[in-house]
Design a protein around this motif. Structure first.
Motif, PDB file in Angstrom:
ATOM      1  N   GLY A 186       0.811  -1.214   0.000  1.00 45.84           N
ATOM      2  CA  GLY A 186       0.000   0.000   0.000  1.00 45.84           C
ATOM      3  C   GLY A 186       0.842   1.261   0.000  1.00 45.84           C
ATOM      4  N   GLY A 187       1.956   1.249   0.751  1.00 45.74           N
ATOM      5  CA  GLY A 187       2.834   2.415   0.772  1.00 45.74           C
ATOM      6  C   GLY A 187       3.456   2.704  -0.582  1.00 45.74           C
ATOM      7  N   ALA A 188       3.920   1.632  -1.254  1.00 43.20           N
ATOM      8  CA  ALA A 188       4.508   1.811  -2.586  1.00 43.20           C
ATOM      9  C   ALA A 188       3.457   2.265  -3.600  1.00 43.20           C
ATOM     10  N   LEU A 189       2.257   1.705  -3.502  1.00 46.49           N
ATOM     11  CA  LEU A 189       1.192   2.089  -4.429  1.00 46.49           C
ATOM     12  C   LEU A 189       0.716   3.517  -4.141  1.00 46.49           C
ATOM     13  N   ALA A 190       0.642   3.880  -2.863  1.00 45.23           N
ATOM     14  CA  ALA A 190       0.256   5.252  -2.508  1.00 45.23           C
ATOM     15  C   ALA A 190       1.292   6.256  -3.007  1.00 45.23           C
ATOM     16  N   ALA A 191       2.574   5.899  -2.907  1.00 46.55           N
ATOM     17  CA  ALA A 191       3.632   6.784  -3.416  1.00 46.55           C
ATOM     18  C   ALA A 191       3.519   6.953  -4.923  1.00 46.55           C
ATOM     19  N   THR A 192       3.181   5.878  -5.623  1.00 46.11           N
ATOM     20  CA  THR A 192       2.997   5.941  -7.077  1.00 46.11           C
ATOM     21  C   THR A 192       1.809   6.835  -7.431  1.00 46.11           C
ATOM     22  N   ILE A 193       0.690   6.641  -6.724  1.00 47.44           N
ATOM     23  CA  ILE A 193      -0.502   7.452  -6.981  1.00 47.44           C
ATOM     24  C   ILE A 193      -0.235   8.920  -6.665  1.00 47.44           C
ATOM     25  N   ALA A 194       0.495   9.174  -5.561  1.00 48.40           N
ATOM     26  CA  ALA A 194       0.790  10.556  -5.169  1.00 48.40           C
ATOM     27  C   ALA A 194       1.615  11.281  -6.227  1.00 48.40           C
ATOM     28  N   GLN A 195       2.452  10.538  -6.960  1.00 48.28           N
ATOM     29  CA  GLN A 195       3.267  11.147  -8.006  1.00 48.28           C
ATOM     30  C   GLN A 195       2.427  11.698  -9.154  1.00 48.28           C
ATOM     31  N   PHE A 221       3.369  10.215  15.846  1.00 50.99           N
ATOM     32  CA  PHE A 221       3.502   8.785  15.602  1.00 50.99           C
ATOM     33  C   PHE A 221       3.171   8.405  14.162  1.00 50.99           C
ATOM     34  N   PHE A 222       2.043   8.880  13.664  1.00 54.76           N
ATOM     35  CA  PHE A 222       1.622   8.520  12.314  1.00 54.76           C
ATOM     36  C   PHE A 222       2.524   9.140  11.252  1.00 54.76           C
ATOM     37  N   ALA A 223       3.150  10.266  11.588  1.00 57.93           N
ATOM     38  CA  ALA A 223       3.971  10.961  10.603  1.00 57.93           C
ATOM     39  C   ALA A 223       5.387  10.404  10.508  1.00 57.93           C
ATOM     40  N   VAL A 224       5.874   9.713  11.549  1.00 66.44           N
ATOM     41  CA  VAL A 224       7.233   9.149  11.492  1.00 66.44           C
ATOM     42  C   VAL A 224       7.347   8.178  10.328  1.00 66.44           C
ATOM     43  N   VAL A 225       6.362   7.290  10.205  1.00 66.00           N
ATOM     44  CA  VAL A 225       6.391   6.312   9.123  1.00 66.00           C
ATOM     45  C   VAL A 225       6.287   7.023   7.771  1.00 66.00           C
ATOM     46  N   GLY A 226       5.450   8.052   7.699  1.00 68.78           N
ATOM     47  CA  GLY A 226       5.340   8.834   6.472  1.00 68.78           C
ATOM     48  C   GLY A 226       6.647   9.498   6.096  1.00 68.78           C
ATOM     49  N   SER A 227       7.413   9.924   7.092  1.00 67.36           N
ATOM     50  CA  SER A 227       8.691  10.588   6.801  1.00 67.36           C
ATOM     51  C   SER A 227       9.694   9.615   6.184  1.00 67.36           C
ATOM     52  N   THR A 228       9.613   8.346   6.555  1.00 70.09           N
ATOM     53  CA  THR A 228      10.542   7.377   5.956  1.00 70.09           C
ATOM     54  C   THR A 228      10.193   7.130   4.486  1.00 70.09           C
ATOM     55  N   THR A 229       8.899   7.103   4.175  1.00 68.71           N
ATOM     56  CA  THR A 229       8.512   6.939   2.772  1.00 68.71           C
ATOM     57  C   THR A 229       8.879   8.169   1.958  1.00 68.71           C
ATOM     58  N   ALA A 230       8.735   9.362   2.558  1.00 71.74           N
ATOM     59  CA  ALA A 230       9.171  10.577   1.874  1.00 71.74           C
ATOM     60  C   ALA A 230      10.681  10.524   1.628  1.00 71.74           C
ATOM     61  N   PHE A 231      11.432  10.029   2.617  1.00 76.70           N
ATOM     62  CA  PHE A 231      12.879   9.872   2.463  1.00 76.70           C
ATOM     63  C   PHE A 231      13.197   8.947   1.287  1.00 76.70           C
ATOM     64  N   VAL A 232      12.480   7.822   1.205  1.00 74.43           N
ATOM     65  CA  VAL A 232      12.673   6.876   0.098  1.00 74.43           C
ATOM     66  C   VAL A 232      12.344   7.543  -1.235  1.00 74.43           C
ATOM     67  N   ARG A 233      11.244   8.279  -1.260  1.00 75.88           N
ATOM     68  CA  ARG A 233      10.801   8.909  -2.509  1.00 75.88           C
ATOM     69  C   ARG A 233      11.807   9.957  -2.997  1.00 75.88           C
ATOM     70  N   PHE A 234      12.445  10.666  -2.062  1.00 72.74           N
ATOM     71  CA  PHE A 234      13.423  11.683  -2.433  1.00 72.74           C
ATOM     72  C   PHE A 234      14.752  11.080  -2.891  1.00 72.74           C
ATOM     73  N   ASN A 235      15.085   9.884  -2.372  1.00 73.56           N
ATOM     74  CA  ASN A 235      16.439   9.361  -2.552  1.00 73.56           C
ATOM     75  C   ASN A 235      16.574   8.183  -3.504  1.00 73.56           C
ATOM     76  N   TYR A 236      15.441   7.645  -3.979  1.00 74.09           N
ATOM     77  CA  TYR A 236      15.505   6.468  -4.843  1.00 74.09           C
ATOM     78  C   TYR A 236      14.547   6.617  -6.012  1.00 74.09           C
ATOM     79  N   PRO A 237      14.843   5.969  -7.156  1.00 76.94           N
ATOM     80  CA  PRO A 237      13.919   5.992  -8.298  1.00 76.94           C
ATOM     81  C   PRO A 237      12.680   5.144  -7.983  1.00 76.94           C
ATOM     82  N   ASP A 249      13.738  17.897   1.849  1.00 80.57           N
ATOM     83  CA  ASP A 249      14.596  16.917   1.172  1.00 80.57           C
ATOM     84  C   ASP A 249      16.014  17.071   1.699  1.00 80.57           C
ATOM     85  N   ARG A 250      16.198  16.782   2.997  1.00 81.23           N
ATOM     86  CA  ARG A 250      17.497  17.000   3.645  1.00 81.23           C
ATOM     87  C   ARG A 250      17.883  15.788   4.484  1.00 81.23           C
TER      88      ARG A 250
END
Length: 397
Positions: free
Chosen positions: A125-134, A316-332, A276-277
């Motif tokens: 769901g996280g990967a699919l949500a990141a794709t949809i958000a793009q 709490f809910f935003a910590v997990v979101g921050s890791t996905t944002a980190f992934v989205r900024f740093n990886y294809p 993005d830091r």
């Protein structure tokens, strides 16, 4: 897919991501966290120690870890949408099993199954949500945060139901609560099964994913500490409130405040999530999470417990979101499922060890307060470590 193609494929991204968020609502908000609401009655009725009670969340976390380890393979084989749907259905089955038996081994298996299913739903769901958000790059961080607010819906719903079911049916009615949780989960799973999630666009795109641990080792360690630290708070705080004299209304109010916090998370943290830091966003949010977890250390008054629930929840809910944002900024994009799975594995190891260790500490010290001290300290240390994470490929200055 490029943004114009995604825009056409996902015409209503917010609606789709909100439907996707029901997967972690069922798998995490209900499947994992509702256990804390039923725990005091189960412990009394089934004569468990705190270690045995903690083990139930440890085995759940072990299942989550196993699911995270298998997630990339499942996604490559079946696609993102199928992983989300089957994982969510497994969580529904696990809730029904919890209602059917008081046998320690049956309950352990049910908690294990819930963990495996939750991980499949969360990583997919996280990967699919990141794709949809793009599909809407200018709103991507806000849209993505909608997915991670999902568990709050489950926490709020279970918080409004479970304490009053227990109060109404009396001691020993924990199994009735599990049936109520199963019914809630069934209702929330139906939209996930029916949503047009475009499963055909996913499986082949993950084949070329590449992810190296070394550049993000310090970040993974900080996320491990978050997993180990938060779980003690979410496992034992209802018992802490009850020990302080809080009845059904107080327990419901405390749990519901954590859940309600999820609904403001996308607005509170959207600018922080856009940073993005390296690990800076995670440091800020995890630091606030640690403050919320530390508040009950200073007393059991409503003026400490209520703000603790709100502050802890909104971060709490935003910590997990921050890791996905980190992934989205740093990886294809093709590396997102693998990278998110790696983050989830680190988190999973932490939350596997956390409950049983904290339960053992509580049995040894005879006080939940000491366990909460350890929890807050681990969250604070995780925040400090995350501050040292640079962008992937950027050398420390």
């Amino acid at each position: 897919m490029h943004a114009p193609e995604l825009h056409q494929t996902y015409a209503h991204p917010a609606r789709l991501i909100l439907i996707l968020s029901l997967a972690p609502t069922v798998g995490l908000g209900i499947g994992r966290f509702a256990y804390a609401l039923v725990l005091p009655d189960m412990r009394d009725t089934l004569t468990w120690s705190y270690s045995a009670a903690g083990f139930m969340n440890t085995v759940n976390a072990a299942g989550y870890l196993a699911g995270a380890l298998l997630a990339s393979h499942m996604i490559r084989t079946f696609g993102l949408a199928a992983s989300v749907r089957w994982g969510t259905l497994a969580c529904v089955l696990s809730l029904a099993l919890c209602a059917m038996s008081g046998n320690f081994y049956v309950l352990s298996f049910a908690r294990l199954l819930a963990g495996v299913g939750a991980a499949a739903g969360f990583v997919g769901g996280g990967a699919l949500a990141a794709t949809i958000a793009q599909s809407r790059p200018e709103r991507a961080n806000f849209l993505l945060s909608l997915f991670y607010a999902g568990p709050g819906i489950g926490i709020l719903a279970s918080g409004l139901v479970a304490p009053f079911v227990l109060q109404g049916f009396g001691p020993g009615s924990w199994w009735i609560v599990w049936w109520a949780m199963t019914a809630l989960a069934v209702i929330m799973t139906i939209p996930v099964l029916l949503a047009p999630l475009h499963a055909d666009t996913t499986a082949t795109e993950t084949a070329a994913a590449k992810f190296a641990i070394t550049p993000v080792l310090i970040y993974l360690t900080g996320y491990f500490l978050f997993g180990a630290g938060y779980i003690a708070y979410m496992t034992f705080m209802i018992a802490y409130v009850r020990d302080a004299g809080g009845g059904a209304a107080a327990q419901s109010a405390f749990w519901s405040l954590i859940g309600l916090s999820a609904f403001v998370t996308p607005w509170v943290w959207r600018r922080v999530l856009a940073l993005d830091r390296g690990g800076l966003a995670t440091t800020i949010i995890l630091g606030v999470n640690a403050i919320g977890a530390a508040m009950p250390i200073f007393g059991q008054s409503v003026w400490l417990l209520a703000p603790s629930a709100l502050v802890f929840g909104v971060a709490f809910f935003a910590v997990v979101g921050s890791t996905t944002a980190f992934v989205r900024f740093n990886y294809p994009p093709q590396a997102w499922p693998t990278a998110i799975a790696a983050m989830t594995i680190s988190f999973g190891i932490g939350q596997t060890l956390g409950p049983i260790v904290v339960g053992a500490i509580t049995d040894a010290m005879g006080s939940l307060s000491f366990a909460l001290n350890v929890s807050a300290a681990m969250l604070a240390l995780g925040a400090v470590l995350s501050a040292f994470q640079r962008k992937v490929g950027q050398k420390p200055s």
